[in-house]
Write an enzyme that holds these catalytic residues in place. Structure first.
Site, PDB file in Angstrom:
ATOM      1  N   TYR A 144       0.858  -1.186   0.000  1.00 34.98           N
ATOM      2  CA  TYR A 144       0.000   0.000   0.000  1.00 34.98           C
ATOM      3  C   TYR A 144       0.889   1.229   0.000  1.00 34.98           C
ATOM      4  CZ  TYR A 144      -3.390   3.486   1.633  1.00 34.98           C
ATOM      5  OH  TYR A 144      -4.185   4.590   1.755  1.00 34.98           O
ATOM      6  N   ASP A 239       9.504   2.940  -0.358  1.00 38.89           N
ATOM      7  CA  ASP A 239       8.477   3.588   0.450  1.00 38.89           C
ATOM      8  C   ASP A 239       8.714   3.165   1.895  1.00 38.89           C
ATOM      9  OD1 ASP A 239       6.302   4.557   1.751  1.00 38.89           O
ATOM     10  OD2 ASP A 239       4.807   3.756   0.356  1.00 38.89           O
ATOM     11  N   LYS A 267       4.605   9.878   8.917  1.00 45.54           N
ATOM     12  CA  LYS A 267       4.339  10.572  10.185  1.00 45.54           C
ATOM     13  C   LYS A 267       5.400  10.382  11.252  1.00 45.54           C
ATOM     14  CE  LYS A 267      -0.663  10.036   9.601  1.00 45.54           C
ATOM     15  NZ  LYS A 267      -0.628   9.154   8.395  1.00 45.54           N
TER      16      LYS A 267
HETATM   17  N1  PMP Z   1       3.006   4.240   2.217  1.00 49.07           N
HETATM   18  C1  PMP Z   1       2.919   3.291   3.166  1.00 49.07           C
HETATM   19  C2  PMP Z   1       3.906   2.171   3.171  1.00 49.07           C
HETATM   20  C3  PMP Z   1       1.925   3.389   4.154  1.00 49.07           C
HETATM   21  O1  PMP Z   1       1.828   2.419   5.078  1.00 49.07           O
HETATM   22  C4  PMP Z   1       1.022   4.497   4.128  1.00 49.07           C
HETATM   23  C5  PMP Z   1      -0.059   4.658   5.164  1.00 49.07           C
HETATM   24  N2  PMP Z   1       0.004   3.848   6.251  1.00 49.07           N
HETATM   25  C6  PMP Z   1       1.177   5.443   3.124  1.00 49.07           C
HETATM   26  C7  PMP Z   1       2.174   5.296   2.194  1.00 49.07           C
HETATM   27  C8  PMP Z   1       0.273   6.651   3.049  1.00 49.07           C
HETATM   28  O2  PMP Z   1       0.561   7.556   4.070  1.00 49.07           O
HETATM   29  P1  PMP Z   1      -0.534   8.600   4.580  1.00 49.07           P
HETATM   30  O3  PMP Z   1      -1.594   7.802   5.258  1.00 49.07           O
HETATM   31  O4  PMP Z   1       0.217   9.506   5.512  1.00 49.07           O
HETATM   32  O5  PMP Z   1      -1.036   9.323   3.376  1.00 49.07           O
END
Ligand code: PMP
Length: 391
Positions: A144, A239, A267
């Site tokens: 994701y 990521d 975050k």
């Molecule tokens: N990349 C990964 C690996 C994530 O786990 C998430 C959300 N948990 C995101 C991107 C998206 O981040 P956000 O919820 O701050 O938009």
């Protein structure tokens, strides 16, 4: 445990928010019972609206590595808020933060800060597409990367598939710019890059997947992704929204010793507040030249093998010479052994098929940054036909 207050809140919330929540998994659809409304948290403990206490293993999905409401984080946020919440202008804190991040992630030479992990990913992939001039993005089944349309795609089974939208509202044409691979499947990754490598702008991966449950990479899988992307002139995006500052201070890239082109963080760099960061090493122009040079070498070598012509291609990055001789060329004596008459016929045939190579066996050819997929395809056609004519 009593949960009267949570039930009341859920009743009100369902009138306002789909499922009574603001993110699907919180709705408890996959488990028993109803969502619990958390009123406050401190350290490793959550307290719900009814006063029940729980040891917390969600940690806001990872960012709360120091525990909830850590006194240093609370004090820093309070000091910052007392100075004003936002200015729409640069501020000293963002420079301090960028320096701290770069200190931990040497691959992030230049950074851009965002308001979420989703935006960090979108920025990173846009940069990759702009930089390479290519459109396709590769992701893995079960990974994701936030709420961007082109990343909300279903995975196919087994082999690589064109993405199909996972959610209503995602145009099929947009989802089709995403290719999906099975995680930890080396053969599938090799096959996709062999077939589509020159059209791929970037491969994005959670280096340790968190979003299908914790699935670490098998030995050699991340190094293979590094090699495939580099050879194709595509960018590797790690990521690290979940893994950054979590699996190691320097993230999965430090833990596994992988240098990505771009990294995204979430975050955890905001003490749990909604922020994101993306960044990477700058140009990578020589990596692209290396990839194009290597491809031209492969075209020459495989065409010669098929035509049963003795050929030794020698190459350093983007300069190369096909010597019509066997064995390495280490000196002038070796070079002079090359079959110049054959080179001359090859050269003429290349011209006839639209390829302008230096007019001597004793010169190097040079690949440029403008040698795009169309130019390299034309190269393949010309070389294959010219080589076939020699045998
Ligand atoms: N990349 C990964 C690996 C994530 O786990 C998430 C959300 N948990 C995101 C991107 C998206 O981040 P956000 O919820 O701050 O938009």
């Amino acid at each position: 445990m009593a949960n009267t207050k949570s039930s009341e809140l859920l009743g009100r919330a369902k009138e306002l928010l789909p499922g009574g929540v603001n993110s699907p998994v919180r709705a408890f659809r996959a488990v028993l019972g109803d969502p619990i409304f958390i009123a406050e948290a401190g350290g490793a403990w959550l307290t719900d609206a009814d006063g029940n206490k729980y040891v917390d293993y969600v940690g806001s999905w990872g960012p709360m590595i120091l525990g909830h409401a850590h006194p240093h984080v609370v004090a820093a946020v309070q000091r910052a808020m007392a100075r004003g919440a936002s200015f729409g202008a640069p501020c000293p804190g963002e420079v301090d933060l960028a320096e701290a991040i770069r200190g931990a992630y040497p691959s992030m030479q230049m950074l851009r800060m965002t308001s979420s992990g989703t935006e960090a990913v979108m920025g990173a992939l846009r940069a990759a597409r702009g930089f390479t001039g290519r459109e396709l993005v590769v992701k893995f089944e079960g990974c994701y990367h936030g709420g961007a349309d082109y990343l909300l795609v279903k995975a196919g089974s087994g082999a690589a598939t064109f993405g199909e939208p996972d959610s209503a509202g995602v145009p099929a044409g947009i989802a089709a710019t995403t290719l999906v691979l099975p995680f930890n499947d080396e053969a599938a990754a090799r096959a996709l890059f062999a077939a589509r490598g020159r059209d791929i702008a970037a491969l994005i991966v959670e280096p340790v997947v968190g979003n299908m449950g914790c699935v670490p990479p098998e030995d050699g899988f991340l190094p293979l992704l590094r090699e495939l992307t580099r050879d194709a002139g595509a960018l590797l995006v790690l990521d690290e929204v979940m893994t950054g500052f979590r699996v190691a201070y320097g993230g999965a890239q430090a833990l596994y010793g992988i240098e990505p082109d771009l990294t995204t963080l979430g975050k955890i760099v905001g003490g749990g507040l909604p922020v994101g960061v993306y960044g990477g090493s700058e140009p990578g122009l020589y990596e692209r030249l290396e990839a194009s040079g290597k491809l031209v070498e492969e075209i020459l070598v495989s065409a010669a093998a098929r035509a049963r012509v003795d050929l030794t291609v020698q190459r350093a990055g983007s300069m190369l010479t096909p010597f019509f001789t066997q064995g390495p060329v280490r000196s002038w004596v070796d070079a002079a052994r090359a079959d110049r008459a054959r080179f001359a016929r090859f050269h003429r045939a290349l011209l006839d098929h639209g390829m302008y190579w230096p007019p001597s066996q004793f010169e190097a050819g040079f690949v440029s940054l403008a040698h795009d997929a169309a130019a390299l395809d034309a190269t393949r056609r010309a070389v294959e036909q010219a080589m076939a004519g020699l045998s």
